[in-house]
Design an enzyme around this catalytic site. Structure first.
Site, short mmCIF file in Angstrom:
data_model
loop_
_atom_site.label_atom_id
_atom_site.label_comp_id
_atom_site.label_asym_id
_atom_site.label_seq_id
_atom_site.Cartn_x
_atom_site.Cartn_y
_atom_site.Cartn_z
CE LYS A 170 -3.76 0.04 2.56
NZ LYS A 170 -4.62 0.00 4.03
O1 G3P Z 1 -7.26 1.04 5.50
C1 G3P Z 1 -7.96 2.31 5.70
C2 G3P Z 1 -8.70 2.44 6.86
O2 G3P Z 1 -8.28 1.60 7.84
C3 G3P Z 1 -9.20 3.51 7.53
O3 G3P Z 1 -10.41 3.17 8.08
O4 G3P Z 1 -12.00 3.44 10.18
O5 G3P Z 1 -9.65 4.46 10.18
O6 G3P Z 1 -11.35 5.38 8.70
P1 G3P Z 1 -10.96 4.12 9.21
#
Ligand code: G3P
Length: 225
Positions: A86
């Site tokens: 990534k």
């Molecule tokens: O992989 C990206 C993701 O983990 C972001 O999620 O819930 O931290 O916005 P969040």
């Protein structure tokens, strides 16, 4: 639709893998740090649990393309299998994507908030692009529409890149992403679990069992009547 787990927690991964059709695991530095364990040992533990064929997405941290390329080489050597590195869509990240693509490394462009970021990452060679749906919704954006526009752009330009939508806090967000033709989602196990929840499903199943057991006996199923 591919379902991936956005967690590095081994217990959660084991449980979700046992129950659901999971295609792989995604991590990011925050998710890894949450486990408070040795980075490589954790990633290898996940790899060994999900197998070599499953997708494992691991994020580079470098701020320069040289650092990102070095991290990707390290991950390819140490982790292997069906690995996706990534890379955030910063300018140095895009430069790294161009270089890594030439070296045959599979890439997921991440921290995406606009369709144009996704388009440039796809042109640079990203296999997946990861728009953050809930983080956009949180700032009065429209995360699922952004996913829809990215899907549209990839179709319009005949790009082979796929959308791996990330950052979910509701079933509705996942539903809208699927209606827009998002190719994959990555979510925490509790969101994946919520996708199946409906009280009428539970009461229907309970009713089936009550009616059946009334005639065939408690605990009886088709294989033991
Ligand atoms: O992989 C990206 C993701 O983990 C972001 O999620 O819930 O931290 O916005 P969040």
């Amino acid at each position: 639709m591919l379902y991936l787990l956005d967690t590095a927690n081994i217990t959660e991964i084991k449980k979700a893998y046992d129950l659901y059709p999971i295609a792989g695991v995604t991590t990011n530095p925050t998710i890894i740090a949450k486990e408070k364990s040795d980075f490589l040992a954790k990633v290898l533990e996940i790899r060994s649990l999900i197998g070599e064929q499953a997708m494992l997405h691991v994020q580079a941290l470098g701020r320069t393309s040289e650092q990102i390329v070095a991290e990707a080489d390290y991950l390819r050597q140490k982790v292997g299998g069906n690995l996706y590195v990534k890379v955030p869509v910063i300018p140095e990240g895009i430069k790294a994507m161009k270089l890594l693509k030439q070296n045959g490394i599979k890439l997921t462009a991440t921290a995406i908030f606009t369709p144009q970021q996704a388009l440039m990452a796809a042109v640079a060679g990203a296999d997946f692009v990861a728009p953050y749906v809930n983080r956009l919704d949180n700032v009065c954006g429209d995360g699922t529409s952004v996913v829809g526009e990215i899907v549209q752009l990839f179709e319009l330009y005949g790009l082979p890149s796929k959308v791996l939508a990330a950052s979910f806090k509701s079933v509705e967000q996942v539903h809208k992403v699927s209606l827009y033709g998002g190719h994959a989602i990555t979510a925490s196990p509790d969101i994946i679990e919520q996708l199946l929840k409906h009280p009428l499903t539970d009461t229907s199943v309970e009713q089936f069992i009550r009616d059946w057991e009334g005639v065939y006996g408690a605990g009886k199923v088709i294989s033991n009547i």
